[in-house]
Enzyme design. Sequence first.
Site, short mmCIF file in Angstrom:
data_model
loop_
_atom_site.label_atom_id
_atom_site.label_comp_id
_atom_site.label_asym_id
_atom_site.label_seq_id
_atom_site.Cartn_x
_atom_site.Cartn_y
_atom_site.Cartn_z
N GLY B 29 70.72 54.86 36.21
CA GLY B 29 70.08 56.07 36.72
C GLY B 29 70.73 56.61 37.98
O GLY B 29 71.12 57.78 38.04
N LYS B 74 77.83 51.66 29.10
CA LYS B 74 77.46 52.65 30.11
C LYS B 74 78.64 53.05 30.99
O LYS B 74 78.87 54.23 31.25
CB LYS B 74 76.33 52.11 31.01
CG LYS B 74 74.96 52.18 30.38
CD LYS B 74 73.86 51.87 31.37
CE LYS B 74 72.52 52.02 30.68
NZ LYS B 74 71.38 51.70 31.56
N ILE B 98 79.12 42.23 37.46
CA ILE B 98 79.74 42.18 38.78
C ILE B 98 79.74 40.75 39.33
O ILE B 98 80.52 40.42 40.22
CB ILE B 98 79.02 43.17 39.76
CG1 ILE B 98 79.78 43.32 41.08
CG2 ILE B 98 77.59 42.77 40.02
CD1 ILE B 98 81.16 43.90 40.97
N ASP B 119 69.75 47.65 39.83
CA ASP B 119 68.32 47.63 39.59
C ASP B 119 67.76 46.21 39.69
O ASP B 119 66.66 45.94 39.27
CB ASP B 119 68.00 48.22 38.22
CG ASP B 119 68.67 47.43 37.10
OD1 ASP B 119 69.38 46.45 37.40
OD2 ASP B 119 68.49 47.80 35.93
N ASN B 120 68.54 45.28 40.21
CA ASN B 120 68.00 43.92 40.31
C ASN B 120 68.52 43.22 41.56
O ASN B 120 69.60 43.51 42.06
CB ASN B 120 68.35 43.10 39.06
CG ASN B 120 69.82 42.80 38.99
OD1 ASN B 120 70.29 41.81 39.55
ND2 ASN B 120 70.57 43.67 38.33
N THR B 122 69.24 40.00 42.12
CA THR B 122 70.29 38.99 42.00
C THR B 122 71.66 39.62 42.25
O THR B 122 72.45 39.11 43.05
CB THR B 122 70.25 38.38 40.59
OG1 THR B 122 68.93 37.89 40.36
CG2 THR B 122 71.24 37.26 40.45
N CYS B 160 72.01 42.64 57.02
CA CYS B 160 72.55 42.57 55.67
C CYS B 160 71.38 42.64 54.70
O CYS B 160 70.21 42.66 55.11
CB CYS B 160 73.39 41.32 55.46
SG CYS B 160 72.47 39.82 55.07
N CYS B 175 46.63 27.00 35.71
CA CYS B 175 45.28 26.86 35.13
C CYS B 175 44.70 28.20 34.74
O CYS B 175 43.97 28.31 33.76
CB CYS B 175 44.30 26.21 36.10
SG CYS B 175 44.97 24.89 37.04
N CYS B 436 69.78 34.82 60.08
CA CYS B 436 69.94 35.09 58.64
C CYS B 436 70.76 33.98 57.98
O CYS B 436 71.80 33.58 58.49
CB CYS B 436 70.65 36.43 58.45
SG CYS B 436 71.04 36.79 56.73
#
Lengths: 336, 626
Positions: B29, B74, B98, B119-120, B122, B160, B175, B436
């Site tokens: 997108g 794509k 990637i 979009d993620n 990871t 970062c 449960c 970090c």
Amino acid sequence: MVLHGNNSTISEDEAALYDRQIRLWGLDAQKRLRASNVLVIGACGLGAEVIKNLVLAGVNSLKIVDHRSVTEADSYSNFFVPHDSEEKNVALASLERVQNLNPMVNVTAEALEISQICDNYLSQFSVVCVCGGSKEEISNLNNKCREFGILFFAGEVYGMHGYFFEDLIDHSYVEEVKAKVETGKSDEKESSEETKMVKRQESFIPFSTAIDIDWTSQKYGTRLKRTTPSLFILNVLHEFSFLHKRRPDPSRREEDEIELLTIKNSLLDKLSVPQGKLSNDFVKSIFGQVSPICAVVGGVLGQEIIKAVSGKDAPLNNFFFFSPDDGAGVVENFGY
Amino acid sequence: MAIHINGVFNNNLINSIKSCKVLVVGAGGIGCELLKNLVLTGFEDIEVIDLDTIDVSNLNRQFLFQKQHVGKSKSQVARESALRFNPKSNIVSYHDSIISPEYGVSFYKRFTLVMNALDNRTARNHVNRMCLAANIPLIESGSSGYLGQVTVIQKGLTECYECQPKPVQKTFPGCTIRNTPSEPIHCIVWSKHLFNQLFGETDDDEDVSPDAADPEQVGEAGKNALASESNDKGNVNRVSTRMWASSRNYDPKKIFHKLFHDDIQYLLSMDKLWQKRRPPIPLKWDDFIEDESCTSSKDDLIKDQRPWSLAHCREVFSKSIDDLKKKLNALKEGDHLVWDKDDDSSMDFVTACSNIRAYIFGIQQKTRFDVKSMAGNIIPAIATTNAIVAGLIVLQGIKILQEKMNECKTIYLNRKPNPRKRLLVPCVLDKPNPKCYVCSEKPEVAVQLNVEEMTVKTLEEKVLKGGLNMVAPDAVVDGTGTILISSEPGETDANNDKILKDFNIIDGTRLSCDDFLQNYNLLVTILHSKEVEGEFKIVGDHEKLKKEQEEAFNKKEQNGKAETAVPGGSKDGFASIVDDDDDLVCLDDSDVRIEEAKKRKSEPEPSEVSKTKKIKLDSEHEIISI
Ligand SMILES: [Zn+2]
């Protein structure tokens, strides 16, 4: 008005294509969107972005109108114009690629001047969006649209700057309101949010009223400090196009810069606005139409049109300005 | 339009744009819009990478693709379409992940700018590390519905992508899923687990049978009655769900009876669970009759939005099991199916199962349309938001090329103007977090886990790869020099099933971990704990956790009430990123910010309340925290 299929049902093909947006704005909004007929005047860089966003979203029909012939600049701003179409009409040259975006939308194009658009012609549309145009043209068209109850939008991108205006006359819409609800047993209380739909109403004013601001009045005098300087860029450019019947031209950059500064000085004096409100640097960044700015302004404008025709969510009443320096997009409410 | 038309930009900028080599990560997108903006602005040296192929549901916004492209790559189609906008541009496309080892630090070093259109998380984490390692400026972006965000990351100058902990995805206690569902989502999660048990990759954490070890039912009748059947973990011992179903040839009637009758009977025998709850009602195959009423009345809705009757659920249950069985049998021995929201039988199966289970527990039933949103974690994306975000990315890129890094901003796209009339809100970039565990000088992190239970394999797969986002880690025990995990294939396979304790890993042991691809060294301090929810917990800042635990302990003393600390939970930066329509993040909107800060100060909240609030914010805004 051109309609296709049974208007109240969305086919399974449409459901698959528009799946994500139906999840976002709902089936009813999609149905209203699909019943809308849009006229976009001005196949420039901004116009192309608006056209792309509306055809993808799935309006019923969209007509592109422009009287100009394709220039080299067009082929690097209106991405629908193929690179071998110089001297063709820019609206007609855009047609094929626009239609390819979404075969379910009835797309047409016509070579017309704004002044040639008569009442009868206008009445077939539910939305009119004019990209570019002089102050007078915008005002006249806006007033005609008011007579027919047509939703009206006007916008333009100048170099790195952009704006749009909207007049939805008397607009009703629904809005989601989140209310907190407490559920669960007393020892493990979970508060969840429930979404309710609320009906609202909002009135707008025409462009001619909104753009003529008396900065010496008490009301606007005190607002001046918080007003975006971008408004005065728009004032200067409207004056420029009134005097020269054209936009500032990158190939005449030196002379146009000087002329713009001259206009700025006299205009701000006339409005009793201090010269410091608008830095002279603006003349460096107002030539051409820079694509990322078209994308930003055309994205916000496209979403406003979608909101307006689908009767969902609060509209921006009544100006949006984007300035590149800090990346801010500001909503102003002028003329009330 | 820009560099091709004389007089729009000055010559310096024209030259910088012309010579700029840009990597676009993602051709979805945002990626489609970004490629268009780049070629029109005059960027002539572009490379784009995306693993994905085109789906019909992409076409309402990914405008470089059309119906005839469905199923194609794509990145390749995007390249061809974008080139038509500017034939002078050069675009190289990669149909690849990637994260693949081919794209190492030297690959990144070839670029002037990297632009993420992902979009993620990871992949974002990974590109973040690669750009830090290569010292290339990264423009990060994200969109969700009407909301969007763009920011700039430059090693040593800005935060970062991993400087602030990100909200974790909401999970439900076992449960609740297995014994006492109370919301539609519980039934949907159960059904997805069931799918994996029957047809997919089985995971011990995804058991669907009744859990006799439910803390609410300690040592009571139900457990006693069936004690002989349950193993030491409390799971009812029935070989495995897969073997059981397979031995019955995936007979839908038998599976139905087992899941919706026998297992429910068993749950009913755990009577303590139902003292304050509505008990479930076991269901038999023939308990309800065909009815046609459901499909006829709601003609104006799309098919997936029409509710299903119970009889229809049973029919779909049966048919989808038959279909999935065939698909499974067509695979090689030992292979399995992968649940996919876009696969019709997989979606049918989950919709039918979750609705039947919802009926049994008196929970509201959901349409296939809604189940798909929830089961598939669909974050709806639209063209306009993506267009705006992509425009803002290029504007940040232009600022970097003009060497105006100090003018770069994080820009949020809001749904409504904020009190300062801003719909697009620029915020000053934050300085790097000195603690970090990714971008600091000597990255360190602490991980809470149980050294008496965790295997080396789990440490590698779930902690180092899953939690800490390494791709091919090496891990050495600090001090002894024992090689625990090696990235050389096969070298440490013998360690896989051993417990950490076997390597003398105890509370406080440090592991020196290294990822060659990411050029990333991390010192991991193990914090032994027997009570970690979800196997392990990453503690960004060891010292801070200690302090918070002490504070929580003191508070507990004071209030005489059990409360748990939320490490990092009340951290400012954490709250700020999940913020959409107010200004508490924005340094330049100082008045609003102060007002917000005051408001927050003046409302002392018990930690339990702030915790729920946080979770809600997180789940709702997870999206914009790119
Ligand atoms: Zn960092």
